[in-house]
Design a protein around this motif. Sequence first.
Motif, PDB file in Angstrom:
ATOM      1  N   LYS A   1      -1.870  -2.899  -1.793  1.00  0.00           N
ATOM      2  CA  LYS A   1      -1.515  -1.552  -1.369  1.00  0.00           C
ATOM      3  C   LYS A   1      -0.873  -0.797  -2.526  1.00  0.00           C
ATOM      4  O   LYS A   1      -0.037  -1.325  -3.237  1.00  0.00           O
ATOM      5  CB  LYS A   1      -0.557  -1.598  -0.189  1.00  0.00           C
ATOM      6  N   THR A   2      -1.260   0.464  -2.689  1.00  0.00           N
ATOM      7  CA  THR A   2      -0.760   1.236  -3.826  1.00  0.00           C
ATOM      8  C   THR A   2       0.065   2.455  -3.425  1.00  0.00           C
ATOM      9  O   THR A   2       0.697   3.074  -4.259  1.00  0.00           O
ATOM     10  CB  THR A   2      -1.932   1.718  -4.701  1.00  0.00           C
TER      11      THR A   2
ATOM     12  N   LYS B   1       5.289   0.627  -0.828  1.00  0.00           N
ATOM     13  CA  LYS B   1       6.282   0.027  -1.721  1.00  0.00           C
ATOM     14  C   LYS B   1       7.682   0.217  -1.148  1.00  0.00           C
ATOM     15  O   LYS B   1       8.497  -0.716  -1.119  1.00  0.00           O
ATOM     16  CB  LYS B   1       6.202   0.672  -3.112  1.00  0.00           C
TER      17      LYS B   1
ATOM     18  N   TYR C   1       8.394  -5.175  -6.619  1.00  0.00           N
ATOM     19  CA  TYR C   1       7.061  -4.963  -6.051  1.00  0.00           C
ATOM     20  C   TYR C   1       6.041  -4.845  -7.180  1.00  0.00           C
ATOM     21  O   TYR C   1       6.251  -4.098  -8.122  1.00  0.00           O
ATOM     22  CB  TYR C   1       7.084  -3.666  -5.236  1.00  0.00           C
TER      23      TYR C   1
ATOM     24  N   VAL D   1       1.715  -4.443  -7.820  1.00  0.00           N
ATOM     25  CA  VAL D   1       0.465  -4.085  -7.149  1.00  0.00           C
ATOM     26  C   VAL D   1      -0.709  -4.835  -7.784  1.00  0.00           C
ATOM     27  O   VAL D   1      -0.815  -4.935  -9.001  1.00  0.00           O
ATOM     28  CB  VAL D   1       0.228  -2.558  -7.226  1.00  0.00           C
TER      29      VAL D   1
END
Length: 228
Positions: free
Chosen positions: A81-82, A87, A98, A100
Motif C-alpha cells: 500500500k502506498t 501509512k 513503515y 513500501v
Amino acid sequence: MKILVVDDEKEIVDLISIYLKNEGYEAITAQNGLEAIEKLEEMPEIGVMILDVMMPKMNGMDVIKEVRKTSEIPILMVSAKTEDMDKIRGLITGADDYVVKPFNPLEIMARVKSLLRRSQNSNPAPDVALEIGPLIIKKDSHEVQTVEGSDIQLTALEFGILYLLASHPNHVYSADDIFEQVWQQESIISAKTVMVHVSHLRDKIEAATNGDDIIKTVWGVGYKIEMH
C-alpha cells in the motif's frame, strides 16, 4: 539478536532473512499473523518485528493491536500500500516505521538497525533526570513519571522525541530535525511519521496529567516544549 519476519510471501521472507543473516542477526519467520503472535510468546527476546500488512488469518494491523497490549517491541511495517492514509493508520495502530513494497533490502536493514539502536539505548549516558512541567524524565532508564509519581509508558521513539524536546526547552525542532535525531536516519518524507508519534506522545502525557499539553506546535515550523 533475533528478528521476526512476518509475510505470507515466501520469497520476501527468504530475501529479508538472507540479508538479516548476512548482518549477523537470527531470522525467525512466520507466514501469518497468528503464527507471529505465537513466535513472540515463545521467544520474548525477539528484538524487532518486520511485519507485512495484508496476510491471511490475522492481518498486520490486528497483529500490532494485539502485540501492543503487552509489548513495546519495535515494529517495522512492510506493505504494497502506498497511500499516505495507510501509512498513518499503521503508525497510529502502533507501528514504529513503515516501508513500501517494492523495497530495497538494504533500506530494511538500515531501518532495523535504527530501531534497535533506539530500543536498546546501546550507549547510555549517566542517568539524568529532567523535570519539565509536570514530568520527570530519566534518560538512562527511559522512565517518565508525573511529579505525583505515576508512570507513563512510552515507546523508544516517543521517549526519544520527548527527551530531545525536553533537553532543549523553547527550541523549535522541525519534523525533519526530529526524524534525523531520533530515528537516526536521513529524513525522507518524515513529517507525517513524526506527526503521528508526537500525537501519541501528547495523548499519553495528557491522560497522565489531566490534560497538560506541554508539547507545543509552532505552525509551519515544528515542535517545542515551552518553559518560562
